[in-house]
Design a protein around this motif. Structure first.
Motif, PDB file in Angstrom:
ATOM      1  N   PRO A 288      19.805  22.409  43.672  1.00 41.37           N
ATOM      2  CA  PRO A 288      19.946  21.956  45.060  1.00 41.37           C
ATOM      3  C   PRO A 288      19.572  23.019  46.082  1.00 41.37           C
ATOM      4  O   PRO A 288      19.031  22.697  47.143  1.00 41.37           O
ATOM      5  N   LEU A 289      19.838  24.287  45.791  1.00 42.75           N
ATOM      6  CA  LEU A 289      19.543  25.344  46.760  1.00 42.75           C
ATOM      7  C   LEU A 289      18.041  25.534  46.964  1.00 42.75           C
ATOM      8  O   LEU A 289      17.606  25.980  48.034  1.00 42.75           O
ATOM      9  N   ILE A 292      17.267  22.927  49.681  1.00 45.07           N
ATOM     10  CA  ILE A 292      18.392  22.776  50.593  1.00 45.07           C
ATOM     11  C   ILE A 292      17.994  22.196  51.942  1.00 45.07           C
ATOM     12  O   ILE A 292      18.807  21.571  52.630  1.00 45.07           O
ATOM     13  N   SER A 300      24.165  20.426  48.258  1.00 50.24           N
ATOM     14  CA  SER A 300      24.462  21.824  48.607  1.00 50.24           C
ATOM     15  C   SER A 300      25.663  21.902  49.538  1.00 50.24           C
ATOM     16  O   SER A 300      26.571  22.725  49.347  1.00 50.24           O
TER      17      SER A 300
END
Length: 464
Positions: A288-289, A292, A300
């Motif tokens: 997810p990062l 983001i 996130s």
């Protein structure tokens, strides 16, 4: 001063909810006297109202809005009505299940009021209507025996409702899941899943021949494929898993269960390549990062909220749950974790698990195979929906866009969840009645035996 009160309030709610959760499992003990169980259930009821009072005290302190106190009073009356009505009209109902229903509703009211007063107010009125409607269901379960013969009607109504959504439904986040009727948004799949359970139970409770299984599987597959066509893959997965579990229990054939798992795995791979929004969710789940600023933003923010809350939470109005998209529906568990803490969130999971155990316990003790399958199917739907919701917000699995029953915002979800609990209450009462009838027959047999032989069973054992 306000911050100090919020801090003390937070620890009080955590303590009371942990106490409530402990009592949930204490009530399951078999070697416990009826009066002890009643004391446990009464203490649980008190804990619900104390948590509710404490939370709304903080909400009023922060907002200084008198309407919050009025809203609190209206909610307290609703919770008291639910408790009173079940005890008044259904004295044989499960108080533990009623307590859990009220506790989950209370947590939902608290978080929704903190997030959006308008949404909480709508949820309250839906809960009020749902309570009135669901109170009719237990008596129907006990009186309407021919419901098991209407399985084809359940299938036809369910399929038609899903088709209407696929053709004319509103698109939300890439999936057609709802219909707008007179300005009211309705999600038919929430109600079709209940009809689906009754259909499968009606098909398999007497006949589990290969031909019968094939017909049932085809109809179940039509439900799932329509949901896939409307891109409501969370609901499709829910229907699929429920059918596989019910089929396995009805037939007791491991081959069917293994085949279902294999088919589900293959379908997941196909869905990944067919639907772009599935690939987006999988990418967001994997890292997810890295995304983001786009598809990974929601998960996130959810992970940030859970991590920020820690074990004891930030306290009501001290976190930033509004930063999470769709927090009121799909990600309300993240808001709970951030402001009320990880301990509170774990207790919430355990309360949901205790509901599932109640469903399974009732299913195992029902002698009627039809009702056994109904209880099992509804229990599977409830437990798997909780798993999908919490698994999605914690990055355990990709997000599927389903709500947390009785806690998340959503009229259709709330009404269907209260119907499920009402059906289970009806089955619990039916089981209690069956137990009393069997006990009565046993007493009559002993009396007849004594008249015939002049001895009770105990006397015969002593003589032998």
């Amino acid at each position: 001063m306000t911050n100090l009160i919020i801090e003390i309030s937070k620890y009080f709610m955590i303590f009371m909810f942990a106490f409530y959760t402990y009592e949930c499992f204490a009530a399951f003990r078999q070697k416990i006297k009826p009066e002890q169980r009643e004391h446990i259930l009464s203490r649980q009821c008190a804990a619900i109202f104390l948590i509710h009072f404490d939370a709304f005290g903080v909400i009023y302190l922060v907002t200084e809005d008198i309407s919050m106190l009025i809203f609190y009073a209206a909610q307290a009356v609703l919770l008291a009505m639910i408790q009173t009505c079940y005890q008044l009209f259904y004295s044989r109902s499960s108080r533990l299940l009623t307590n859990n229903l009220c506790m989950l509703l209370t947590i939902g009211f608290i978080m929704l009021t903190r997030l959006s007063f308008d949404s909480a107010r709508k949820q309250y009125f839906i809960a009020l209507v749902s309570m009135i409607f669901s109170l009719i269901i237990p008596v129907l379960i006990n009186r309407v025996g021919f419901v098991r013969k209407l399985y084809w009607l359940f299938a036809i109504v369910g399929i038609l409702a899903l088709l209407v959504v696929t053709i004319a439904g509103n698109t939300s986040y890439g999936a057609k899941i709802s219909l707008s009727i007179a300005g009211i948004s309705i999600q038919p799949s929430e109600f079709v899943k209940i009809l689906f359970v009754f259909f499968v139970a009606g098909m398999l409770y007497q006949d589990t021949s290969f031909q019968r299984v094939c017909v049932t599987t085809v109809i179940a597959a039509i439900h799932v494929l329509i949901l896939v066509a409307s891109r409501d893959l969370g609901a499709a997965l829910l229907f699929f898993v429920t059918y596989v579990v019910m089929l396995y229990v009805a037939t007791k054939k491991v081959l069917y269960f293994a085949g279902g798992l294999a088919a589900g795995s293959a379908a997941s791979v196909v869905a990944y390549h067919l639907f772009s929004h599935i690939r987006v969710r999988v990418r967001a789940w994997q890292n997810p990062l890295a995304y983001i600023d786009k598809e990974g933003y929601q998960i996130s923010q959810s992970l940030f909220a859970i991590g920020t809350g820690g074990w004891f939470g930030m306290g009501l109005y001290q976190g930033l749950p509004d930063k999470i998209p769709v927090v009121k529906q799909d990600f309300i568990f993240s808001a709970v974790s951030e402001e009320l803490g990880g301990i509170f969130a774990l207790c919430l999971i355990m309360v949901c698990f205790s509901c599932f155990l109640m469903f399974l316990n009732i299913a195992m003790q029902m002698k009627d195979q039809f009702y056994k399958l109904v209880a099992l199917g509804l229990g599977t739907i409830y437990a798997f929906q909780v798993f999908l919701t919490i698994g999605g917000v914690t990055k355990f699995i990709p997000s599927t866009g389903v709500t947390l029953p009785l806690v998340s915002y959503g009229g259709s979800s709330l009404l269907s969840s209260m119907i499920i609990f009402a059906v289970i209450q009806g089955l619990y009462i039916l089981r209690q009645d069956e137990g009393e009838i069997n006990a009565s027959k046993s007493r009559k047999n002993r009396q007849n035996r004594k008249k015939t032989t002049g001895f009770e069973n105990a006397d015969i054992e002593k003589l032998s």
